[in-house]
Design a protein around this motif. Structure first.
Motif, PDB file in Angstrom:
ATOM      1  N   ALA A 190       6.199  -8.555  -1.955  1.00 13.55           N
ATOM      2  CA  ALA A 190       6.277  -7.147  -2.369  1.00 13.55           C
ATOM      3  C   ALA A 190       4.910  -6.643  -2.819  1.00 13.55           C
ATOM      4  O   ALA A 190       4.487  -5.544  -2.446  1.00 13.55           O
ATOM      5  CB  ALA A 190       7.307  -6.977  -3.483  1.00 13.55           C
ATOM      6  N   ALA A 191       4.193  -7.447  -3.585  1.00 12.39           N
ATOM      7  CA  ALA A 191       2.880  -7.035  -4.097  1.00 12.39           C
ATOM      8  C   ALA A 191       1.859  -6.895  -2.975  1.00 12.39           C
ATOM      9  O   ALA A 191       0.968  -6.044  -3.042  1.00 12.39           O
ATOM     10  CB  ALA A 191       2.378  -8.046  -5.138  1.00 12.39           C
ATOM     11  N   GLY A 192       1.992  -7.706  -1.930  1.00 11.69           N
ATOM     12  CA  GLY A 192       1.082  -7.630  -0.790  1.00 11.69           C
ATOM     13  C   GLY A 192       1.422  -6.491   0.158  1.00 11.69           C
ATOM     14  O   GLY A 192       0.679  -6.229   1.102  1.00 11.69           O
ATOM     15  N   GLY A 193       2.549  -5.844  -0.101  1.00  9.14           N
ATOM     16  CA  GLY A 193       2.962  -4.744   0.759  1.00  9.14           C
ATOM     17  C   GLY A 193       3.646  -5.192   2.031  1.00  9.14           C
ATOM     18  O   GLY A 193       3.765  -4.415   2.984  1.00  9.14           O
ATOM     19  N   GLN A 201      10.113  -4.101  -8.157  1.00  9.91           N
ATOM     20  CA  GLN A 201       9.912  -2.680  -7.870  1.00  9.91           C
ATOM     21  C   GLN A 201       8.494  -2.234  -8.200  1.00  9.91           C
ATOM     22  O   GLN A 201       7.871  -1.515  -7.422  1.00  9.91           O
ATOM     23  CB  GLN A 201      10.926  -1.815  -8.622  1.00  9.91           C
ATOM     24  CG  GLN A 201      10.858  -0.349  -8.242  1.00  9.91           C
ATOM     25  CD  GLN A 201      11.220  -0.120  -6.783  1.00  9.91           C
ATOM     26  OE1 GLN A 201      12.320  -0.420  -6.355  1.00  9.91           O
ATOM     27  NE2 GLN A 201      10.284   0.414  -5.996  1.00  9.91           N
ATOM     28  N   GLU A 202       7.970  -2.668  -9.333  1.00 10.17           N
ATOM     29  CA  GLU A 202       6.599  -2.289  -9.703  1.00 10.17           C
ATOM     30  C   GLU A 202       5.586  -2.834  -8.701  1.00 10.17           C
ATOM     31  O   GLU A 202       4.584  -2.186  -8.408  1.00 10.17           O
ATOM     32  CB  GLU A 202       6.264  -2.779 -11.115  1.00 10.17           C
ATOM     33  CG  GLU A 202       6.976  -1.989 -12.191  1.00 10.17           C
ATOM     34  CD  GLU A 202       6.604  -2.462 -13.588  1.00 10.17           C
ATOM     35  OE1 GLU A 202       5.548  -3.118 -13.755  1.00 10.17           O
ATOM     36  OE2 GLU A 202       7.372  -2.173 -14.522  1.00 10.17           O
ATOM     37  N   ASP A 203       5.854  -4.023  -8.160  1.00  8.01           N
ATOM     38  CA  ASP A 203       4.954  -4.616  -7.169  1.00  8.01           C
ATOM     39  C   ASP A 203       4.954  -3.795  -5.877  1.00  8.01           C
ATOM     40  O   ASP A 203       3.900  -3.532  -5.302  1.00  8.01           O
ATOM     41  CB  ASP A 203       5.353  -6.063  -6.876  1.00  8.01           C
ATOM     42  CG  ASP A 203       5.250  -6.927  -8.113  1.00  8.01           C
ATOM     43  OD1 ASP A 203       4.121  -7.089  -8.620  1.00  8.01           O
ATOM     44  OD2 ASP A 203       6.286  -7.430  -8.579  1.00  8.01           O
ATOM     45  N   GLU A 204       6.142  -3.378  -5.429  1.00  8.59           N
ATOM     46  CA  GLU A 204       6.211  -2.529  -4.239  1.00  8.59           C
ATOM     47  C   GLU A 204       5.518  -1.197  -4.498  1.00  8.59           C
ATOM     48  O   GLU A 204       4.751  -0.712  -3.647  1.00  8.59           O
ATOM     49  CB  GLU A 204       7.648  -2.268  -3.799  1.00  8.59           C
ATOM     50  CG  GLU A 204       7.703  -1.376  -2.571  1.00  8.59           C
ATOM     51  CD  GLU A 204       9.085  -0.857  -2.214  1.00  8.59           C
ATOM     52  OE1 GLU A 204       9.169   0.342  -1.857  1.00  8.59           O
ATOM     53  OE2 GLU A 204      10.063  -1.625  -2.276  1.00  8.59           O
ATOM     54  N   ASP A 205       5.767  -0.603  -5.648  1.00 14.45           N
ATOM     55  CA  ASP A 205       5.148   0.687  -5.974  1.00 14.45           C
ATOM     56  C   ASP A 205       3.619   0.578  -5.964  1.00 14.45           C
ATOM     57  O   ASP A 205       2.930   1.465  -5.441  1.00 14.45           O
ATOM     58  CB  ASP A 205       5.623   1.187  -7.348  1.00 14.45           C
ATOM     59  CG  ASP A 205       7.104   1.551  -7.360  1.00 14.45           C
ATOM     60  OD1 ASP A 205       7.714   1.706  -6.268  1.00 14.45           O
ATOM     61  OD2 ASP A 205       7.667   1.661  -8.468  1.00 14.45           O
ATOM     62  N   ALA A 206       3.082  -0.503  -6.522  1.00 16.89           N
ATOM     63  CA  ALA A 206       1.621  -0.701  -6.545  1.00 16.89           C
ATOM     64  C   ALA A 206       1.085  -0.895  -5.122  1.00 16.89           C
ATOM     65  O   ALA A 206       0.021  -0.367  -4.782  1.00 16.89           O
ATOM     66  CB  ALA A 206       1.263  -1.893  -7.423  1.00 16.89           C
ATOM     67  N   GLY A 243      -0.634  -3.702   3.248  1.00 18.91           N
ATOM     68  CA  GLY A 243       0.374  -4.225   4.168  1.00 18.91           C
ATOM     69  C   GLY A 243       1.056  -3.147   4.975  1.00 18.91           C
ATOM     70  O   GLY A 243       0.407  -2.323   5.622  1.00 18.91           O
ATOM     71  N   LEU A 244       2.374  -3.140   4.916  1.00 14.19           N
ATOM     72  CA  LEU A 244       3.199  -2.171   5.648  1.00 14.19           C
ATOM     73  C   LEU A 244       2.859  -0.740   5.269  1.00 14.19           C
ATOM     74  O   LEU A 244       2.987   0.169   6.088  1.00 14.19           O
ATOM     75  CB  LEU A 244       4.682  -2.374   5.310  1.00 14.19           C
ATOM     76  CG  LEU A 244       5.272  -3.747   5.511  1.00 14.19           C
ATOM     77  CD1 LEU A 244       6.574  -3.869   4.743  1.00 14.19           C
ATOM     78  CD2 LEU A 244       5.492  -3.977   6.988  1.00 14.19           C
ATOM     79  N   PHE A 245       2.448  -0.565   4.042  1.00 17.14           N
ATOM     80  CA  PHE A 245       2.229   0.774   3.516  1.00 17.14           C
ATOM     81  C   PHE A 245       0.862   1.331   3.886  1.00 17.14           C
ATOM     82  O   PHE A 245       0.522   2.450   3.517  1.00 17.14           O
ATOM     83  CB  PHE A 245       2.464   0.777   2.005  1.00 17.14           C
ATOM     84  CG  PHE A 245       3.804   0.182   1.655  1.00 17.14           C
ATOM     85  CD1 PHE A 245       4.983   0.763   2.116  1.00 17.14           C
ATOM     86  CD2 PHE A 245       3.900  -0.982   0.920  1.00 17.14           C
ATOM     87  CE1 PHE A 245       6.222   0.199   1.829  1.00 17.14           C
ATOM     88  CE2 PHE A 245       5.127  -1.549   0.622  1.00 17.14           C
ATOM     89  CZ  PHE A 245       6.295  -0.958   1.082  1.00 17.14           C
ATOM     90  N   ALA A 246       0.089   0.564   4.656  1.00 20.21           N
ATOM     91  CA  ALA A 246      -1.180   1.077   5.187  1.00 20.21           C
ATOM     92  C   ALA A 246      -0.912   2.041   6.336  1.00 20.21           C
ATOM     93  O   ALA A 246      -1.775   2.847   6.676  1.00 20.21           O
ATOM     94  CB  ALA A 246      -2.063  -0.077   5.662  1.00 20.21           C
TER      95      ALA A 246
END
Length: 175
Positions: free
Chosen positions: A120-123, A138-143, A150-153
């Motif tokens: 999650a933290a790595g995205g 959840q905080e790791d995904e949000d960060a 990762g995916l959120f790039a």
């Protein structure tokens, strides 16, 4: 008081034996040692129990990573491979999913790294809201989202749940 303390100390070995790790991947098992032998995708691994040699397929509890046939799925799988493949781990099975896989928290033995949290933290995974077990991540995904990791790039990365609703399991994609 002294007698009660002595009785309690004598009972400790029996309690330890009663709650000893089963190492068979069944729900309710305590933490048991294993080695990650295969990474299926970004949230599923095969482990071999260090105690009994049994192979068990696990789904990492609290996250949902892309399917391997989904865009960024191979990258998520590779991220988990880098974290876990051939690593000694501690497994705690919490439940079973609808496919019969053991849902587990898995920590690397060498440093205590929680694999779900790291993904999650790595995205590389979304939090999975199954029974509220996502809350620690959840905080790791949000960060990861905020940092574009990762995916959120990539804008518009599709969640695995949405992908499965649209396409079904990987083996059916494109058929």
């Amino acid at each position: 008081m002294l007698v009660a303390g002595a009785v309690a100390l004598c009972a400790l070995p029996a309690l330890a034996q009663a709650s000893a790790p089963r190492g068979d991947g069944q729900p309710g098992a305590d933490t048991w040692p294993a080695v990650v032998t295969y990474v299926v995708d970004g949230d599923s691994v095969w482990v071999r129990s260090a105690d009994r040699g049994a192979r068990v397929k696990l789904r990492l509890l609290g996250i949902d990573a892309p399917e391997v046939c989904q865009p960024l799925g191979p990258q998520a799988r590779d991220a988990l491979r880098r974290l876990a493949l051939n690593q000694p781990v501690q497994v705690t099975v919490r439940a079973r999913d609808r496919y019969g896989r053991a849902l587990a928290t898995v920590h690397r033995t060498q440093d205590g790294l929680d694999l779900s949290q790291a993904m999650a933290a790595g995205g590389w995974a979304w939090v999975d809201r199954y029974r509220g077990w996502h809350k620690p991540y959840q905080e790791d995904e949000d960060a990861a989202r905020a940092a574009g990791r990762g995916l959120f790039a990539q804008a518009g990365a599709e969640s695995p749940a949405d992908f499965r609703r649209r396409h079904g399991p990987c083996q059916r994609v494109g058929k």
